[in-house]
Design a protein around this motif. Structure first.
Motif, PDB file in Angstrom:
ATOM      1  N   HIS A   2       0.832  -1.198   0.000  1.00 27.41           N
ATOM      2  CA  HIS A   2       0.000   0.000   0.000  1.00 27.41           C
ATOM      3  C   HIS A   2       0.871   1.254   0.000  1.00 27.41           C
ATOM      4  CE1 HIS A   2       0.702   0.780   4.318  1.00 27.41           C
ATOM      5  NE2 HIS A   2       0.609  -0.511   4.474  1.00 27.41           N
ATOM      6  N   ALA A   3       0.257   2.370  -0.332  1.00 26.20           N
ATOM      7  CA  ALA A   3       1.011   3.571  -0.688  1.00 26.20           C
ATOM      8  C   ALA A   3       1.950   4.083   0.407  1.00 26.20           C
ATOM      9  CB  ALA A   3       0.052   4.673  -1.109  1.00 26.20           C
ATOM     10  N   PRO A   4       1.496   4.254   1.690  1.00 26.71           N
ATOM     11  CA  PRO A   4       2.433   4.781   2.681  1.00 26.71           C
ATOM     12  C   PRO A   4       3.659   3.894   2.853  1.00 26.71           C
ATOM     13  CG  PRO A   4       0.176   4.925   3.474  1.00 26.71           C
ATOM     14  CD  PRO A   4       0.149   4.089   2.238  1.00 26.71           C
ATOM     15  N   THR A   5       3.455   2.563   2.866  1.00 23.54           N
ATOM     16  CA  THR A   5       4.590   1.659   3.015  1.00 23.54           C
ATOM     17  C   THR A   5       5.530   1.766   1.833  1.00 23.54           C
ATOM     18  OG1 THR A   5       3.165   0.137   4.226  1.00 23.54           O
ATOM     19  CG2 THR A   5       5.251  -0.731   3.404  1.00 23.54           C
ATOM     20  N   ARG A   6       4.953   1.946   0.648  1.00 21.81           N
ATOM     21  CA  ARG A   6       5.794   2.069  -0.530  1.00 21.81           C
ATOM     22  C   ARG A   6       6.723   3.258  -0.406  1.00 21.81           C
ATOM     23  NH1 ARG A   6       6.494   4.330  -5.353  1.00 21.81           N
ATOM     24  NH2 ARG A   6       4.891   5.900  -5.106  1.00 21.81           N
ATOM     25  N   LEU A   7       6.194   4.377   0.096  1.00 18.67           N
ATOM     26  CA  LEU A   7       7.026   5.558   0.218  1.00 18.67           C
ATOM     27  C   LEU A   7       8.070   5.396   1.297  1.00 18.67           C
ATOM     28  CD1 LEU A   7       4.262   8.227  -0.274  1.00 18.67           C
ATOM     29  CD2 LEU A   7       6.269   7.934  -1.710  1.00 18.67           C
ATOM     30  N   PRO A  59       8.656   0.084  -5.789  1.00 16.55           N
ATOM     31  CA  PRO A  59       7.651  -0.961  -5.617  1.00 16.55           C
ATOM     32  C   PRO A  59       6.328  -0.585  -6.270  1.00 16.55           C
ATOM     33  CG  PRO A  59       8.828  -0.579  -3.571  1.00 16.55           C
ATOM     34  CD  PRO A  59       9.288   0.480  -4.518  1.00 16.55           C
ATOM     35  N   GLY A  60       5.694  -1.562  -6.899  1.00 17.31           N
ATOM     36  CA  GLY A  60       4.429  -1.347  -7.576  1.00 17.31           C
ATOM     37  C   GLY A  60       4.562  -1.125  -9.072  1.00 17.31           C
ATOM     38  N   ALA A  61       5.790  -0.914  -9.553  1.00 14.26           N
ATOM     39  CA  ALA A  61       5.986  -0.700 -10.985  1.00 14.26           C
ATOM     40  C   ALA A  61       5.668  -1.967 -11.767  1.00 14.26           C
ATOM     41  CB  ALA A  61       7.427  -0.265 -11.252  1.00 14.26           C
ATOM     42  N   LYS A  62       4.865  -1.848 -12.804  1.00 11.17           N
ATOM     43  CA  LYS A  62       4.525  -2.967 -13.683  1.00 11.17           C
ATOM     44  C   LYS A  62       5.129  -2.666 -15.048  1.00 11.17           C
ATOM     45  CE  LYS A  62       0.189  -3.728 -11.165  1.00 11.17           C
ATOM     46  NZ  LYS A  62      -1.298  -3.755 -11.248  1.00 11.17           N
ATOM     47  N   VAL A  63       6.392  -3.033 -15.196  1.00 13.76           N
ATOM     48  CA  VAL A  63       7.182  -2.596 -16.340  1.00 13.76           C
ATOM     49  C   VAL A  63       7.489  -3.770 -17.256  1.00 13.76           C
ATOM     50  CG1 VAL A  63       9.291  -1.420 -17.058  1.00 13.76           C
ATOM     51  CG2 VAL A  63       8.188  -0.792 -14.905  1.00 13.76           C
ATOM     52  N   PHE A  85       4.854   4.492 -13.726  1.00 14.77           N
ATOM     53  CA  PHE A  85       5.907   3.786 -12.988  1.00 14.77           C
ATOM     54  C   PHE A  85       7.024   4.756 -12.634  1.00 14.77           C
ATOM     55  CE2 PHE A  85       6.916   3.319 -17.482  1.00 14.77           C
ATOM     56  CZ  PHE A  85       8.300   3.474 -17.564  1.00 14.77           C
ATOM     57  N   ASP A  86       7.706   4.447 -11.527  1.00 15.80           N
ATOM     58  CA  ASP A  86       8.735   5.332 -10.994  1.00 15.80           C
ATOM     59  C   ASP A  86      10.099   4.653 -11.020  1.00 15.80           C
ATOM     60  OD1 ASP A  86       6.956   7.535 -10.017  1.00 15.80           O
ATOM     61  OD2 ASP A  86       6.154   5.915  -8.772  1.00 15.80           O
TER      62      ASP A  86
END
Length: 442
Positions: A2-7, A59-63, A85-86
Motif C-alpha cells: 500500500h502507498a504509505p509503506t511504498r514511500l 515498488p508497484g511498478a509494472k514494467v 511507474f517510478d
C-alpha cells in the motif's frame, strides 16, 4: 504494497540519506533487455530499487522490457507500461541535476509525460511516431534536511513534519532523483543524470504551493517546473499548513538562505493559514504578517537572493450574482503593501485567481479543484487548476520583465486568466496514487 509503506520503503531502501551510494553506479542508464550501449548501466524490468544497487524501479511498478533489435544499442530496446511507474537513482549530493531522457519505439507511436520527485511536472507531453526518437532534458532539484552553516546561519536541520514529510513526502527530502513515466505507451530508452550549476528559483508557501504527494491534489508549485528551460532549477520548499512564521520556526527559510547563490530567486506565497492567527490573537495581516515578510526579505537579500512576494489565490465561493466572494482581501493587500515598502516584485495571484474562477463561473469552476470521493475541496486544486495558476505566475514574471523571464520556455505565448485553457481538452495524466486525506491547512 500500500502507498504509505511504498514511500517508506523508497526512503529506507533506496533514497535514505543514511545509506551510502555505491561508488560504481553509473548515472547513465540503458533501459531494456537488448545490448547495452557503451558507458551505460543496463536497467531490466525486474530491477527494484535497493540500497545495494542504488537505482531501480520503485515498488508497484509494472514494467515490460522490449527489444526491437537493430544497430543502435541505446534505442533498439526500452521499457514501457500501461500504468505510471517510478524509477529512482541515487545522486552523490543535494543540488541541481540535468536529466536527459531518450524516448521512442521503432515500431509504435509513443506518448510520454514525465514528472520528478513528488509529481513535479517536467514534460507535459512528448509524442513520437513509430521509428521516431526524441531526447528531452530538464533540471531536477534534490535536497536533504541538513542545513550547513554559512555566515549568519547556524548548522542544523529543517524541522520536518512527521510523519507527513518523513513518509508520504520522503522523496522530497532524500539524496536521490525519482522520475515518474506516464501516458500512452511511454517508451523509455535511456536516462542520463549529471550535476549542473544553474540558477535556482526557490518556492516557499503552503498547501496550495507545495509538492502534494498524491492525486487528486496538486499545486501550482508542482506545475511551475514545466514552464522553464533546462537552464534553471525550481526548488519547491513549500509545505502544507504553513505560514511565514512556520517558515522561520521550522528553518525552511534558513535552509534556502544557506543554499542561495547570487542571482537565485525566492517566490513566497502565504496567507491561507496566517489568517488563523487572527482568531488565536497571535497576529494579523498588517502587523505580524508584514513583519514576518520583512524577515524573509532581509534574510534572502543578505545571502544574495532576490525575493518575490506572491499574494494567495482565493478560495472558491460565489454569491448569487455569480461573483466570487473574497476571503483573503486583507492578506492580499498586506502582501502588496509589503512589496511596495520593501521594494520587492509583487505577483497578485489573488486578483488573477478571481478572474480565472469567474471566467469559468460558479458551477464549472469546480473543475479546477480537487474532488476526492466527488466532494469538491474549494481551497486545494487539481492538475487543471494548478496548471492555470502556474501560468498566472509565469505570465506575471514575463509581464514584469523579471530577470528569470529569460528562462521561460519559448512556446509560452502568454496567459490571460480571464480566458483559461478549456478544461474539456486539458490533459495531464494522473499519477498512480490517490488519497482522500485532505492536505493540512485551509
Amino acid at each position: 504494497m500500500h502507498a504509505p509503506t511504498r514511500l517508506i520503503a523508497a526512503a529506507l531502501l533506496c533514497a535514505g540519506s543514511a545509506i551510502a551510494a555505491p561508488t560504481n553506479v553509473s548515472l547513465k542508464f540503458d533501459f531494456g533487455p537488448g545490448p547495452v550501449a557503451p558507458g551505460y548501466t543496463q536497467v531490466l524490468p525486474d530491477m527494484s530499487c535497493t540500497s545495494a544497487r542504488g537505482y531501480g524501479f520503485e515498488p508497484g511498478a509494472k514494467v515490460e522490457g522490449v527489444d526491437r533489435g537493430g544497430p543502435d544499442a541505446l534505442r533498439e530496446d526500452f521499457v514501457t507500461s500501461d500504468h505510471p511507474f517510478d524509477f529512482t537513482a541515487r545522486v552523490p549530493h543535494e543540488g541541481n541535476y540535468r536529466v536527459t531522457v531518450t524516448l521512442g519505439d521503432a515500431h509504435r507511436e509513443s506518448t510520454t509525460c514525465i514528472k520528478a520527485e513528488l509529481r513535479r511536472l517536467m514534460v507535459k507531453v512528448r509524442h513520437t511516431a513509430p521509428g521516431e526518437f526524441a531526447t528531452v532534458s530538464f533540471i531536477v532539484n534534490t535536497r536533504v534536511p541538513t542545513i550547513n552553516a554559512v555566515e549568519g546561519i547556524k548548522a542544523g536541520v529543517v524541522r520536518l513534519k512527521a510523519p507527513r514529510e518523513t513518509t508520504m513526502e520522503a522523496w522530497d527530502w532524500d539524496d536521490a532523483i525519482t522520475l515518474e513515466f506516464n501516458d500512452v505507451h511511454p517508451a523509455v530508452c535511456a536516462v542520463e543524470i549529471e550535476p549542473v550549476e544553474v540558477p535556482t528559483i526557490y518556492v516557499l508557501g503552503d498547501s496550495t504551493v507545495c509538492d502534494q504527494p498524491r492525486e487528486p491534489y496538486t499545486s501550482w508549485g508542482q506545475m511551475l517546473t514545466a514552464f522553464f528551460k533546462p537552464e534553471v532549477a525550481v526548488a519547491n520548499h513549500a509545505e502544507s499548513g504553513e505560514t511565514y512564521r512556520d517558515s522561520i520556526g521550522r528553518r525552511r527559510l534558513d535552509k534556502i538562505a544557506s543554499l542561495l547563490q547570487p542571482g537565485d530567486w525566492v517566490l513566497m506565497q502565504f496567507g491561507h493559514n496566517d489568517q488563523k492567527q487572527i482568531a488565536a490573537h497571535t497576529g494579523g495581516p498588517f502587523t505580524t504578517y508584514i513583519q514576518e515578510i520583512k524577515r524573509h526579505v532581509e534574510e534572502i537579500r543578505a545571502h544574495g537572493g532576490n525575493p518575490v512576494i506572491v499574494s494567495s489565490m482565493e478560495r472558491r465561493r460565489f454569491d448569487e450574482k455569480g461573483k466570487l466572494v473574497p476571503s483573503l482581501t486583507e492578506y492580499a493587500e498586506a502582501s502588496r503593501k509589503a512589496a511596495e515598502e520593501f521594494h520587492v516584485p509583487f505577483i497578485d495571484l489573488n486578483a488573477m485567481s478571481i478572474r480565472f474562477y469567474e471566467a469559468l463561473g460558479p458551477k464549472r469552476s469546480a473543475v479546477a479543484f480537487a474532488a476526492p470521493n466527488g466532494r469538491v475541496d474549494n481551497t486545494h486544486h487539481d492538475n487543471y487548476g494548478a496548471y492555470q495558476l502556474a501560468q498566472c505566475i509565469v505570465e506575471a514574471i514575463r509581464e514584469q520583465h523579471l530577470a528569470i523571464a529569460k528562462y521561460i520556455v519559448d512556446d509560452f505565448k502568454g496567459f490571460d486568466p480571464s480566458h483559461p485553457d478549456d478544461p474539456d481538452t486539458f490533459d495531464i495524466p494522473p499519477s498512480g496514487e490517490y488519497t482522500n486525506q485532505r492536505p493540512l491547512g485551509d
